[in-house]
Design a protein around this motif. Structure first.
Motif, PDB file in Angstrom:
ATOM      1  N   ALA A 130     -41.522 -19.073 -19.871  1.00 27.64           N
ATOM      2  CA  ALA A 130     -41.037 -19.556 -18.582  1.00 27.64           C
ATOM      3  C   ALA A 130     -40.385 -18.412 -17.803  1.00 27.64           C
ATOM      4  N   TYR A 131     -39.660 -17.551 -18.508  1.00 27.86           N
ATOM      5  CA  TYR A 131     -39.023 -16.398 -17.865  1.00 27.86           C
ATOM      6  C   TYR A 131     -40.073 -15.473 -17.249  1.00 27.86           C
ATOM      7  N   HIS A 132     -41.125 -15.162 -18.038  1.00 24.88           N
ATOM      8  CA  HIS A 132     -42.152 -14.244 -17.541  1.00 24.88           C
ATOM      9  C   HIS A 132     -42.971 -14.878 -16.405  1.00 24.88           C
ATOM     10  N   LEU A 133     -43.206 -16.180 -16.488  1.00 21.00           N
ATOM     11  CA  LEU A 133     -43.906 -16.851 -15.393  1.00 21.00           C
ATOM     12  C   LEU A 133     -43.102 -16.760 -14.102  1.00 21.00           C
ATOM     13  N   ALA A 134     -41.766 -16.935 -14.229  1.00 27.07           N
ATOM     14  CA  ALA A 134     -40.913 -16.841 -13.046  1.00 27.07           C
ATOM     15  C   ALA A 134     -40.872 -15.403 -12.526  1.00 27.07           C
ATOM     16  N   LYS A 135     -40.738 -14.456 -13.436  1.00 30.38           N
ATOM     17  CA  LYS A 135     -40.634 -13.048 -13.043  1.00 30.38           C
ATOM     18  C   LYS A 135     -41.901 -12.554 -12.357  1.00 30.38           C
ATOM     19  N   GLU A 136     -43.058 -13.054 -12.835  1.00 26.00           N
ATOM     20  CA  GLU A 136     -44.343 -12.613 -12.281  1.00 26.00           C
ATOM     21  C   GLU A 136     -44.875 -13.600 -11.239  1.00 26.00           C
ATOM     22  N   HIS A 137     -43.980 -14.507 -10.784  1.00 23.10           N
ATOM     23  CA  HIS A 137     -44.338 -15.471  -9.740  1.00 23.10           C
ATOM     24  C   HIS A 137     -45.577 -16.296 -10.105  1.00 23.10           C
ATOM     25  N   GLY A 138     -45.693 -16.641 -11.376  1.00 22.29           N
ATOM     26  CA  GLY A 138     -46.763 -17.524 -11.822  1.00 22.29           C
ATOM     27  C   GLY A 138     -48.104 -16.846 -12.037  1.00 22.29           C
ATOM     28  N   SER A 139     -48.177 -15.525 -11.954  1.00 23.35           N
ATOM     29  CA  SER A 139     -49.456 -14.830 -12.129  1.00 23.35           C
ATOM     30  C   SER A 139     -49.812 -14.759 -13.607  1.00 23.35           C
ATOM     31  N   MET A 140     -50.839 -15.507 -14.020  1.00 23.32           N
ATOM     32  CA  MET A 140     -51.236 -15.516 -15.422  1.00 23.32           C
ATOM     33  C   MET A 140     -51.772 -14.156 -15.860  1.00 23.32           C
ATOM     34  N   THR A 141     -52.393 -13.444 -14.932  1.00 22.26           N
ATOM     35  CA  THR A 141     -52.911 -12.114 -15.271  1.00 22.26           C
ATOM     36  C   THR A 141     -51.781 -11.171 -15.642  1.00 22.26           C
ATOM     37  N   ARG A 142     -50.715 -11.155 -14.816  1.00 25.08           N
ATOM     38  CA  ARG A 142     -49.596 -10.255 -15.102  1.00 25.08           C
ATOM     39  C   ARG A 142     -48.798 -10.715 -16.317  1.00 25.08           C
ATOM     40  N   VAL A 143     -48.670 -12.029 -16.503  1.00 28.10           N
ATOM     41  CA  VAL A 143     -47.970 -12.537 -17.689  1.00 28.10           C
ATOM     42  C   VAL A 143     -48.732 -12.158 -18.956  1.00 28.10           C
ATOM     43  N   ALA A 144     -50.052 -12.255 -18.895  1.00 30.57           N
ATOM     44  CA  ALA A 144     -50.864 -11.864 -20.054  1.00 30.57           C
ATOM     45  C   ALA A 144     -50.660 -10.393 -20.378  1.00 30.57           C
ATOM     46  N   GLU A 145     -50.584  -9.558 -19.345  1.00 29.27           N
ATOM     47  CA  GLU A 145     -50.371  -8.127 -19.559  1.00 29.27           C
ATOM     48  C   GLU A 145     -48.979  -7.869 -20.147  1.00 29.27           C
ATOM     49  N   LYS A 146     -47.971  -8.552 -19.604  1.00 28.01           N
ATOM     50  CA  LYS A 146     -46.594  -8.350 -20.053  1.00 28.01           C
ATOM     51  C   LYS A 146     -46.387  -8.797 -21.500  1.00 28.01           C
TER      52      LYS A 146
END
Length: 241
Positions: A201-217
């Motif tokens: 949830a933290y990473h989704l918020a930090k990346e504004h819901g971008s699944m591509t960036r969350v996957a990378e992070k």
């Protein structure tokens, strides 16, 4: 953490099970046929075996009989097949198999069967999942849902310091996201699920819901990430792909 041996002649099945079980914190070893499984069992005793019934060299039921006859069936074994009959499943159970999973295997059924198998192995004095030494970590982490986690004070202080550095976490969470507060007075599985929900949830918020960036992070493949979020019940309605 447990060592699980996956025996299946289908590469896709081996890779999928390895990915899922590794994500659950287990060490996964693979064998593509009975010969490789025999060689592995001759060297080591896994905490659990996921054994396919239909294989090109020797079928899983025959291998199960061999291990039983040789006194090597000292670990829980879960049979898998997409074509086996009820009679075959019953026969495997009589020989000593703990459970039977029909392919395609549902994720929740797999995780439940694995958890039950590891718990059974520990209760019966069979090889149990590896635990942390008290001298190194100040406590022992038990099997999922079976015992509570005990963490060294130093480790707790370190975690609290880390949380302090991210004291704006709650404010950055998406609407409806799970709380970041994690209790240490719950079974390990529940504490880990709570942490993972807060983590994603933290990473989704930090990346504004971008699944591509969350996957990378997070270092996960997108398909694996989607499955993990669904499993944890993390809200995706506001996510951007």
């Amino acid at each position: 953490m447990a060592t699980i041996l996956v025996v299946d002649d289908e590469m896709g099945i081996r890779e999928l099970l390895s990915e899922i079980l590794s994500d659950e914190g287990h060490v996964v070893e693979v064998a593509e046929n009975a010969q490789e499984a025999r060689a592995y069992r001759a060297r080591l005793t896994p905490d659990l075996v996921l054994l396919d019934i239909w294989m090109p060299d020797t079928d899983g039921v025959t291998l199960l009989k061999e291990w039983a006859a040789q006194g090597l069936l000292t670990m829980p074994v879960i049979m898998m097949s997409g074509h086996a009959t009820i009679d075959t499943a019953v026969e495997a159970t009589k020989i000593g198999a703990l459970n039977f999973l029909e392919k395609p295997i549902a994720l929740q059924k797999l995780l439940q069967a694995v958890e039950q198998g590891l718990m059974r192995g520990k209760r019966e004095g069979q090889p149990a999942p590896a635990s942390f030494d008290a001298d190194e970590d100040g406590g022992e982490l038990g099997v999922f849902g079976e015992s509570e986690a005990r963490v060294a004070p130093a480790a707790i202080n370190g975690m609290n310091a880390g949380l302090g550095a991210e004291n704006d976490l709650a404010a950055s969470m998406p609407s409806g996201a799970p709380s970041a507060d994690i209790s240490f007075d719950v079974p390990l599985r529940e504490a880990r699920d709570a942490f993972e929900r807060a983590y994603f949830a933290y990473h989704l918020a930090k990346e504004h819901g971008s699944m591509t960036r969350v996957a990378e992070k997070t270092g996960l493949e997108r398909t694996h990430l989607y499955r993990k979020l669904k499993q944890l019940g993390v809200e995706l309605s506001k996510s951007k792909t």
